[in-house]
Write an enzyme that holds these catalytic residues in place. Structure first.
Site, PDB file in Angstrom:
ATOM      1  CE  LYS A  71      70.417  28.823   4.318  1.00 34.55           C
ATOM      2  NZ  LYS A  71      69.041  29.482   4.432  1.00 34.55           N
ATOM      3  CE  LYS A 103      74.728  34.791   3.207  1.00 39.25           C
ATOM      4  NZ  LYS A 103      73.495  34.637   2.630  1.00 39.25           N
ATOM      5  CE  LYS A 113      67.877  37.066   8.394  1.00 42.28           C
ATOM      6  NZ  LYS A 113      67.354  35.728   7.523  1.00 42.28           N
TER       7      LYS A 113
HETATM    8  N1  AQP Z   1      76.168  39.005   3.849  1.00 40.53           N
HETATM    9  C1  AQP Z   1      75.452  39.348   3.154  1.00 40.53           C
HETATM   10  N2  AQP Z   1      75.432  40.580   2.276  1.00 40.53           N
HETATM   11  C2  AQP Z   1      74.788  41.192   1.224  1.00 40.53           C
HETATM   12  N3  AQP Z   1      73.465  40.807   1.216  1.00 40.53           N
HETATM   13  C3  AQP Z   1      72.944  39.759   2.082  1.00 40.53           C
HETATM   14  N4  AQP Z   1      71.685  39.211   2.354  1.00 40.53           N
HETATM   15  C4  AQP Z   1      71.764  38.283   3.306  1.00 40.53           C
HETATM   16  N5  AQP Z   1      73.008  38.247   3.617  1.00 40.53           N
HETATM   17  C5  AQP Z   1      73.828  39.109   2.966  1.00 40.53           C
HETATM   18  C6  AQP Z   1      70.703  39.420   1.566  1.00 40.53           C
HETATM   19  O1  AQP Z   1      69.466  40.048   2.524  1.00 40.53           O
HETATM   20  C7  AQP Z   1      68.258  39.610   2.016  1.00 40.53           C
HETATM   21  C8  AQP Z   1      67.342  38.744   3.100  1.00 40.53           C
HETATM   22  O2  AQP Z   1      68.059  37.382   3.242  1.00 40.53           O
HETATM   23  P1  AQP Z   1      67.248  36.224   3.862  1.00 40.53           P
HETATM   24  O3  AQP Z   1      67.161  36.609   5.144  1.00 40.53           O
HETATM   25  O4  AQP Z   1      66.225  35.899   3.143  1.00 40.53           O
HETATM   26  O5  AQP Z   1      68.388  35.059   3.864  1.00 40.53           O
HETATM   27  P2  AQP Z   1      69.733  34.967   3.147  1.00 40.53           P
HETATM   28  O6  AQP Z   1      69.878  35.346   2.015  1.00 40.53           O
HETATM   29  O7  AQP Z   1      69.744  33.421   3.346  1.00 40.53           O
HETATM   30  O8  AQP Z   1      70.431  35.629   4.512  1.00 40.53           O
HETATM   31  P3  AQP Z   1      71.221  35.072   5.685  1.00 40.53           P
HETATM   32  O9  AQP Z   1      71.418  36.212   6.495  1.00 40.53           O
HETATM   33  O10 AQP Z   1      72.256  34.223   5.284  1.00 40.53           O
HETATM   34  O11 AQP Z   1      69.897  34.233   6.281  1.00 40.53           O
HETATM   35  P4  AQP Z   1      69.917  32.708   6.996  1.00 40.53           P
HETATM   36  O12 AQP Z   1      71.246  32.584   7.779  1.00 40.53           O
HETATM   37  O13 AQP Z   1      68.898  32.852   7.842  1.00 40.53           O
HETATM   38  O14 AQP Z   1      70.124  31.768   5.620  1.00 40.53           O
HETATM   39  C9  AQP Z   1      68.547  38.509   0.702  1.00 40.53           C
HETATM   40  O15 AQP Z   1      68.343  39.664  -0.447  1.00 40.53           O
HETATM   41  C10 AQP Z   1      69.969  38.384   0.541  1.00 40.53           C
HETATM   42  O16 AQP Z   1      70.513  38.426  -0.526  1.00 40.53           O
END
Ligand code: AQP
Length: 338
Positions: free
Chosen positions: A114, A195, A198
């Site tokens: 990040k 991955k 969002k």
């Molecule tokens: N692609 C993925 N596959 C499986 N699990 C996933 N998680 C996120 N993306 C995937 C799981 O969702 C939970 C919540 O995630 P988060 O929103 O707190 O942050 P993150 O892990 O950083 O997910 P994102 O979607 O990638 O968010 P941004 O883009 O905002 O950083 C967690 O349990 C995560 O493992």
């Protein structure tokens, strides 16, 4: 009756939740919420680690709460709480920052990912795992269901909790991660080497939980595959990452093994169609319920207030023990005649 174990997990209220969030995390939360004493956090403090918009954050927090209830998190059984509503998160985070080491935080893959290419990296992005450790330890959590991307942070939480207990006495339960056996890392449909996230710049490879049926069909129809033209599940071949991702999504949604699912299909088109149908079957009822929940702000606020009350009770108890253990003077001891 034996005391139920405690389960805790969290989600950032930024961007739109994806199928990755659903398969990696939310589905486990829903399925296991009655087996455990469950707390689900909307981690708005974590959202400040990168550039953010205050209006969008406030609205996103309510929308995420509505989505969790629409997915089937039951406010009567589970505690859904906004992180900033319980001051103990930020307070315990300081103790965790003073327990974790600079070297440990520097090794976190998510920080490297990040912060890459960013001119103004917020200090909070670096210390994020200490806040996450505090989130988990504050509730004496046994189990943390997360996607695979979070496993390094849970490992660090275990390390700092063990170190703290060793240095100051037994305060924290040592948590364990629960990573789903399938779809623990759902990949971007257009770029299956990355991955599904969002915050990805180009949302075309993301299935959002609130996408329409048409959008879901269109995105899956366009999902990147390969030129092999055979539906095979091969675990480590980067050339076959697109088909592997579709097979894992369909297998996770139908509770089967990806290899068995692959055997049902000859053509990529048929696999895509079946995957889209399975995704729509899961997501369209959530979308319907979400519309009602998000419109009823009074109900949402009252469920969140209930969550805050329940969460604060456990949190303040743990924080008091941790403060005492590190040697902070209890505030009541300085009052005359107390
Ligand atoms: N692609 C993925 N596959 C499986 N699990 C996933 N998680 C996120 N993306 C995937 C799981 O969702 C939970 C919540 O995630 P988060 O929103 O707190 O942050 P993150 O892990 O950083 O997910 P994102 O979607 O990638 O968010 P941004 O883009 O905002 O950083 C967690 O349990 C995560 O493992």
């Amino acid at each position: 009756m034996a005391k139920r174990e405690r389960m805790l997990s969290g989600v950032q209220p930024t961007g739109q939740a994806t199928l990755g969030n659903f398969l990696g995390a939310f589905r486990q939360w829903r399925a296991q919420q009655e087996e455990y004493e469950s707390t689900f956090l909307i981690v708005d403090e974590h959202a400040l680690t990168v550039e953010h918009n205050p209006v969008a954050l406030r609205e996103g927090t309510l929308q995420m709460a509505a989505l969790l209830f629409a997915i089937g998190i039951d406010p009567m059984h589970s505690t859904v709480v906004v992180q900033s509503h319980v001051a103990g998160h930020a307070q315990l985070a300081w103790l965790m920052e003073c327990t974790a080491t600079y070297g440990e935080l520097s090794r976190m893959i998510q920080f490297k990912d990040k912060s890459r290419g960013s001119a103004m990296v917020r200090a909070g992005l670096f210390t994020y795992p200490a806040l996450m450790a505090a989130d988990i330890l504050l509730y004496q959590t046994d189990l943390v269901p997360v996607g695979e991307d979070q496993s390094q942070h849970i490992e660090l939480t275990r390390t700092v909790a063990t170190r703290f207990n060793h240095a100051y006495g037994q305060v924290f339960t040592i948590p364990r991660a629960a990573i789903p056996p399938l779809a623990a890392r759902v990949m971007d449909l257009s770029h299956p080497e990355a991955k599904m996230s969002k915050s990805s710049a180009d949302g075309q490879g993301n299935i959002y939980l609130l996408d329409t049926d048409d959008q879901i069909r269109r995105k899956i129809a366009k999902a990147k595959t390969d030129l092999f033209n055979e539906v095979l599940y091969v675990e480590d071949d980067p050339e076959r990452a697109g088909v592997r991702n579709l097979l894992e999504i369909l297998a996770a949604l139908t509770d089967r093994e990806p290899k068995d699912v692959a055997a049902d299909f000859q053509r990529y088109g048929d696999l895509k169609e079946a995957t889209a149908t399975a995704v729509i079957e899961q997501l369209s009822p959530i979308r319907e319920r979400y519309r009602d929940y998000v419109a009823d702000r009074t109900q949402l606020s009252s469920w969140l207030a209930m969550g805050r009350e329940r969460a604060s009770e456990v949190a303040s108890h743990t924080l008091a023990r941790a403060y005492e253990a590190v040697g902070f003077l209890p505030s009541k001891e300085v009052k005359n005649g107390d």
